[in-house]
Motif scaffolding. Sequence first.
Motif, PDB file in Angstrom:
ATOM      1  N   LEU A  29     -12.186   4.814   1.335  1.00 13.56           N
ATOM      2  CA  LEU A  29     -10.724   4.840   1.446  1.00 13.56           C
ATOM      3  C   LEU A  29     -10.219   4.026   2.633  1.00 13.56           C
ATOM      4  O   LEU A  29      -9.219   4.355   3.246  1.00 13.56           O
ATOM      5  CB  LEU A  29     -10.218   6.287   1.539  1.00 13.56           C
ATOM      6  CG  LEU A  29     -10.650   7.211   0.388  1.00 13.56           C
ATOM      7  CD1 LEU A  29     -10.246   8.662   0.671  1.00 13.56           C
ATOM      8  CD2 LEU A  29     -10.045   6.752  -0.931  1.00 13.56           C
ATOM      9  N   ARG A  30     -10.946   2.952   2.955  1.00 12.54           N
ATOM     10  CA  ARG A  30     -10.562   2.104   4.099  1.00 12.54           C
ATOM     11  C   ARG A  30     -10.441   2.912   5.391  1.00 12.54           C
ATOM     12  O   ARG A  30      -9.667   2.579   6.289  1.00 12.54           O
ATOM     13  CB  ARG A  30      -9.241   1.388   3.835  1.00 12.54           C
ATOM     14  CG  ARG A  30      -9.272   0.331   2.724  1.00 12.54           C
ATOM     15  CD  ARG A  30     -10.261  -0.789   3.063  1.00 12.54           C
ATOM     16  NE  ARG A  30      -9.959  -2.042   2.379  1.00 12.54           N
ATOM     17  CZ  ARG A  30     -10.681  -2.563   1.399  1.00 12.54           C
ATOM     18  NH1 ARG A  30     -11.753  -1.948   0.935  1.00 12.54           N
ATOM     19  NH2 ARG A  30     -10.353  -3.721   0.849  1.00 12.54           N
ATOM     20  N   ALA A  69      -9.165   5.853   5.752  1.00 16.44           N
ATOM     21  CA  ALA A  69      -7.940   6.649   5.849  1.00 16.44           C
ATOM     22  C   ALA A  69      -8.242   8.134   6.000  1.00 16.44           C
ATOM     23  O   ALA A  69      -9.313   8.602   5.619  1.00 16.44           O
ATOM     24  CB  ALA A  69      -7.077   6.428   4.613  1.00 16.44           C
ATOM     25  N   GLY A  70      -7.260   8.853   6.529  1.00 17.19           N
ATOM     26  CA  GLY A  70      -7.395  10.292   6.694  1.00 17.19           C
ATOM     27  C   GLY A  70      -7.413  11.025   5.369  1.00 17.19           C
ATOM     28  O   GLY A  70      -6.734  10.634   4.416  1.00 17.19           O
ATOM     29  N   ALA A 125      -4.253   9.799   1.878  1.00 18.01           N
ATOM     30  CA  ALA A 125      -3.800   8.412   1.817  1.00 18.01           C
ATOM     31  C   ALA A 125      -4.875   7.506   1.227  1.00 18.01           C
ATOM     32  O   ALA A 125      -6.027   7.891   1.099  1.00 18.01           O
ATOM     33  CB  ALA A 125      -3.448   7.939   3.212  1.00 18.01           C
ATOM     34  N   THR A 126      -4.526   6.456   0.770  1.00 19.90           N
ATOM     35  CA  THR A 126      -5.234   5.179   0.633  1.00 19.90           C
ATOM     36  C   THR A 126      -6.688   5.108   0.168  1.00 19.90           C
ATOM     37  O   THR A 126      -7.316   6.110  -0.069  1.00 19.90           O
ATOM     38  CB  THR A 126      -5.186   4.459   1.979  1.00 19.90           C
ATOM     39  OG1 THR A 126      -5.848   5.263   2.909  1.00 19.90           O
ATOM     40  CG2 THR A 126      -3.787   4.257   2.391  1.00 19.90           C
ATOM     41  N   GLY A 127      -7.236   3.914   0.067  1.00 19.49           N
ATOM     42  CA  GLY A 127      -8.544   3.677  -0.535  1.00 19.49           C
ATOM     43  C   GLY A 127      -9.376   2.523   0.002  1.00 19.49           C
ATOM     44  O   GLY A 127      -9.195   2.111   1.108  1.00 19.49           O
ATOM     45  N   SER A 128     -10.295   2.020  -0.771  1.00 21.51           N
ATOM     46  CA  SER A 128     -11.289   1.073  -0.238  1.00 21.51           C
ATOM     47  C   SER A 128     -11.918   0.193  -1.319  1.00 21.51           C
ATOM     48  O   SER A 128     -11.770   0.458  -2.486  1.00 21.51           O
ATOM     49  CB  SER A 128     -12.382   1.883   0.458  1.00 21.51           C
ATOM     50  OG  SER A 128     -13.538   1.120   0.594  1.00 21.51           O
ATOM     51  N   ASP A 129     -12.620  -0.853  -0.986  1.00 23.40           N
ATOM     52  CA  ASP A 129     -13.289  -1.671  -1.997  1.00 23.40           C
ATOM     53  C   ASP A 129     -14.770  -1.774  -1.721  1.00 23.40           C
ATOM     54  O   ASP A 129     -15.265  -1.390  -0.676  1.00 23.40           O
ATOM     55  CB  ASP A 129     -12.650  -3.065  -2.096  1.00 23.40           C
ATOM     56  CG  ASP A 129     -13.269  -4.066  -1.142  1.00 23.40           C
ATOM     57  OD1 ASP A 129     -13.063  -5.240  -1.328  1.00 23.40           O
ATOM     58  OD2 ASP A 129     -13.958  -3.636  -0.185  1.00 23.40           O
ATOM     59  N   TYR A 148     -10.971  -1.857  -5.153  1.00 25.33           N
ATOM     60  CA  TYR A 148     -10.537  -0.955  -4.079  1.00 25.33           C
ATOM     61  C   TYR A 148      -9.532   0.075  -4.597  1.00 25.33           C
ATOM     62  O   TYR A 148      -9.622   1.271  -4.305  1.00 25.33           O
ATOM     63  CB  TYR A 148      -9.931  -1.780  -2.943  1.00 25.33           C
ATOM     64  CG  TYR A 148      -9.024  -0.984  -2.042  1.00 25.33           C
ATOM     65  CD1 TYR A 148      -9.545  -0.006  -1.206  1.00 25.33           C
ATOM     66  CD2 TYR A 148      -7.649  -1.190  -2.056  1.00 25.33           C
ATOM     67  CE1 TYR A 148      -8.713   0.739  -0.398  1.00 25.33           C
ATOM     68  CE2 TYR A 148      -6.815  -0.450  -1.256  1.00 25.33           C
ATOM     69  CZ  TYR A 148      -7.335   0.510  -0.425  1.00 25.33           C
ATOM     70  OH  TYR A 148      -6.514   1.243   0.368  1.00 25.33           O
ATOM     71  N   HIS A 161     -11.305   2.660  -6.595  1.00 31.11           N
ATOM     72  CA  HIS A 161     -11.946   3.610  -5.666  1.00 31.11           C
ATOM     73  C   HIS A 161     -10.926   4.593  -5.120  1.00 31.11           C
ATOM     74  O   HIS A 161     -11.166   5.795  -5.040  1.00 31.11           O
ATOM     75  CB  HIS A 161     -12.602   2.810  -4.540  1.00 31.11           C
ATOM     76  CG  HIS A 161     -13.028   3.612  -3.346  1.00 31.11           C
ATOM     77  ND1 HIS A 161     -14.106   4.450  -3.356  1.00 31.11           N
ATOM     78  CD2 HIS A 161     -12.495   3.702  -2.097  1.00 31.11           C
ATOM     79  CE1 HIS A 161     -14.231   5.027  -2.159  1.00 31.11           C
ATOM     80  NE2 HIS A 161     -13.273   4.588  -1.382  1.00 31.11           N
ATOM     81  N   TRP A 162      -9.770   4.081  -4.767  1.00 28.29           N
ATOM     82  CA  TRP A 162      -8.752   4.915  -4.131  1.00 28.29           C
ATOM     83  C   TRP A 162      -8.200   5.969  -5.094  1.00 28.29           C
ATOM     84  O   TRP A 162      -8.130   7.153  -4.749  1.00 28.29           O
ATOM     85  CB  TRP A 162      -7.617   4.028  -3.598  1.00 28.29           C
ATOM     86  CG  TRP A 162      -6.710   4.800  -2.709  1.00 28.29           C
ATOM     87  CD1 TRP A 162      -6.835   4.993  -1.373  1.00 28.29           C
ATOM     88  CD2 TRP A 162      -5.555   5.528  -3.102  1.00 28.29           C
ATOM     89  NE1 TRP A 162      -5.825   5.797  -0.904  1.00 28.29           N
ATOM     90  CE2 TRP A 162      -5.037   6.137  -1.946  1.00 28.29           C
ATOM     91  CE3 TRP A 162      -4.914   5.722  -4.324  1.00 28.29           C
ATOM     92  CZ2 TRP A 162      -3.898   6.920  -1.982  1.00 28.29           C
ATOM     93  CZ3 TRP A 162      -3.786   6.516  -4.366  1.00 28.29           C
ATOM     94  CH2 TRP A 162      -3.282   7.107  -3.198  1.00 28.29           C
ATOM     95  N   ALA A 168     -10.542   9.054  -5.947  1.00 28.51           N
ATOM     96  CA  ALA A 168     -10.994   9.996  -4.917  1.00 28.51           C
ATOM     97  C   ALA A 168     -10.625  11.429  -5.303  1.00 28.51           C
ATOM     98  O   ALA A 168      -9.633  11.661  -5.990  1.00 28.51           O
ATOM     99  CB  ALA A 168     -10.365   9.635  -3.568  1.00 28.51           C
ATOM    100  N   PRO A 169     -11.433  12.396  -4.865  1.00 25.31           N
ATOM    101  CA  PRO A 169     -11.258  13.779  -5.318  1.00 25.31           C
ATOM    102  C   PRO A 169     -10.156  14.551  -4.605  1.00 25.31           C
ATOM    103  O   PRO A 169     -10.123  15.769  -4.699  1.00 25.31           O
ATOM    104  CB  PRO A 169     -12.630  14.401  -5.017  1.00 25.31           C
ATOM    105  CG  PRO A 169     -13.113  13.650  -3.834  1.00 25.31           C
ATOM    106  CD  PRO A 169     -12.611  12.237  -4.002  1.00 25.31           C
ATOM    107  N   ASN A 200      -4.674  11.576  -4.078  1.00 24.89           N
ATOM    108  CA  ASN A 200      -5.261  10.465  -4.818  1.00 24.89           C
ATOM    109  C   ASN A 200      -5.245  10.745  -6.322  1.00 24.89           C
ATOM    110  O   ASN A 200      -5.021   9.848  -7.135  1.00 24.89           O
ATOM    111  CB  ASN A 200      -6.701  10.224  -4.353  1.00 24.89           C
ATOM    112  CG  ASN A 200      -6.770   9.940  -2.872  1.00 24.89           C
ATOM    113  OD1 ASN A 200      -6.457  10.803  -2.062  1.00 24.89           O
ATOM    114  ND2 ASN A 200      -7.146   8.724  -2.505  1.00 24.89           N
TER     115      ASN A 200
END
Lengths: 597, 236
Positions: A63-64, A66-67, B10-14, B120, B123-124, B127-128, B132
């Motif tokens: 998640l980059r 992130a929290g 929040a947010t995600g990743s690749d 990404y 992935h985001w 998330a569980p 998300n």
Amino acid sequence: MYLSSPKSQTQYDVIVVGSGAGGGMAAYQLAVAGLKVLVLEAGRRYDPVTETPMFNLPRQAPLRGAGTRDKPFGFYDATVDGGWNVPGEPYTTAPGSEFMWWRSRMTGGRTNHWGRISLRMGPYDFKPKTRDGLGADWPLTYDDLAPYYDRTEMLIGVYGGDDDLENTPRSSPGVLMPAPAARATELLTKKACDPLGIPVIPAHLAIMSKRQDHLTLPKKIHPDNRLAQRVLAQSMLQRQACFWATPCGNGCSIRANFQSTTVLLPPALATGNCDIVSDAMVREVMVDAAGRATGVRYINKLTRTDHEVRARVVVLAASACETARILLNSKSTSFPNGVSNSSGLVGKYLMDTVGAGLGAQIPALENCPPHNQDGASGMHMYMPWWLYKEQIGGQLGFARGYHVEFGGGRGMPGPGIFGGLENYTNGAYGRRFKEEARRYYGSFMYFDGRGEMIPNEDCYCELDPDVTDQWGIPVLRFHWKWSDHETRQAAHMVKTFAQVVDAMGGKVNGEVQTDGSKVIARGGQIIHEVGTCRMGTEASKSVLNEYCQSWDVKNLFVTDGAPFVSNADKNPTLSILALAWRTCDHIIDQLGKRSIG
Amino acid sequence: MSDEPRTADATGSDDSLDAKGRSRRRALQVLAVAAVAPALPSAGAAEPSAPTAGLEPGEEQAIAGGPRGTATDPDLLRPKFTWTNRLSAAELVTLAALCDMIIPADGKSPSASAVGVPAYINHWVSAPYDGNQRELIRVRGGLAWLNTESRKRFGKTFARATTGERTQVCDDICFLPRAKEEHKAAARFFDRVRDLTAEGFYTTDAGMKDLGYIGNMALPKFDGPPPAVLKHLGLA
């Protein structure tokens, strides 16, 4: 050394519960004084030197970075098994109360991720009731603690300036390290604040801008103590100066900033006088028929077995709330309301810091030439409270001050970057989005107020009669209510920030909220809980005396934030450290005189 | 009870790391650290280790320390990407087309899809965490809407539509305050995907370079802003 259980053949002089700021300082000071110390830590053994991937990037983390609910301040944040929720260890809030409790379960506790902001309390801050009639006075003065501030700053390494402003004390000459150069955002803010009469001065942070002098400092800090000088010199040699990159909150593998795990626990262990047992959750303090503490009962979390360990002195440093919880849970026929609670004040007068913030976009910062502004990750400059005269003159409508932490600019792109940019670009996408991103990157700033809360009858913690944690230990239930002093202060913060932004030619993100109750952070959210075992001059009106010694149980001491009588706008960790040191000197003195233990 | 998650996730990743860029950066960091760091003395470096014989199961762990590999205590040096991605191959095709409408290639940097942004976002939204999982519904719904709308207008999927045709659709949903009532939901979807695309893109090496981020490197001292910056800000 690190042990899985206490050495059975050893009679410990002191048990220290907790290994953060207060526990780490107690372990260090007592061990270098030659006492046999056992530290019980509720979390796991943690080592920032081997566990911190200093230069790893957001994209290398889920998640980059992130929290999430599992890692609320981000994947890399140096918080283990904690944050707002510790697995299997709940807390509750009373109906109508909101309170958030940040904990971590690791050696070093919250010193691993804290903001490193190290501001001294000033003379007014020790005698607030004398000054404005509200709250309560500390049983000691600034002058009592000043030598301990000096020595603590030399011990842990603090950078800062030499300003000498009202109730904002300077350190003795040669104590602080040089503050780093101001960033572009900080210089621009100072230029706007000068005409407004708001001081912008070098901040004090527990980050080493140069290496410590291991030849001279240990002798200054510990005159006449060869053991202390030796282990401290060794420890100083292992610490590097800041290399001006990477967030302190992730932990520091080069030991350049203060965390108990890199600064206090290693020299404590090096004395050979200190053992640390991790995964040891203390349930209660044991007290004998004569009313003396004999030791503690704890749970070994890994084996789920209960244990007793004895010592001549017990020091609680589990955090303000956890310390209150241990005392309240230490019930016996002699102490039906918990140990050290004859005053009924354990858990009472819980305080946090008032917080409110504002974000802004500053056109002057648009299209700025690329340059490295990482620095110490924390602030290089800040604004101390400046309206003492107006406040005591009754012109502000709230009784206590705040300081301002601010920043922004060209930080490393991370989660959430450019969220909300559409409001500046009318929904740009495509090539225009990329152009707008280049233009706006680095032009956003934030301003956060951190203010003093006045202790009140409505803010306290107690045992929840119905809920226990997974160790069978009754949990805390929190009660919380801000008074008008805090909500008006929060409104003043936001109004001030809007003025500063305006003076900078900037635009506030969203609307400026004038209702303080809508901008004030929730209780506990700033993670500066103090109070719960206040010091005082009378046993009926306080839990501890001026040496943080229990009125009721003479060989029981508290060295975390619980003894605080007020919660000045100055972030509490430095004062916890200095006060813990002073308490340790008293313990050593009393043990030497056989007055206790 | 405060034992329930309260924080908005929040947010995600690749998964598409630029291995070359990373290793170069790391090499530079190592050099820089070596340049400023005096040799570490060995005295007192090792703490005495405790005897481990006769310990109960799990007790060695107490002495050894280190991460336990749980969600609340992950190994930070070796991050694990633990959950299964949820978007289908067809959904990713549509998503990639949208990501590249938001961040296309230009003279300075590549497009979003060229640096793995669709993966990404997958992935985001997979998330569980509650936040998300809500985003998964929004993104899936939005991708379906894009194709339905595109078929209605142009008789083909969004990914097969021309850039000009896609632009017609995006113009209707790119700014929520100006979107028509029937486009509000799609505008919220677009807004979220734009944020995620920006986050995914600007956290890559290519994205950081595009913005001119300089940092994350060890320095012997911090000098403050250079003269060109002071001049730009009127502080010279």
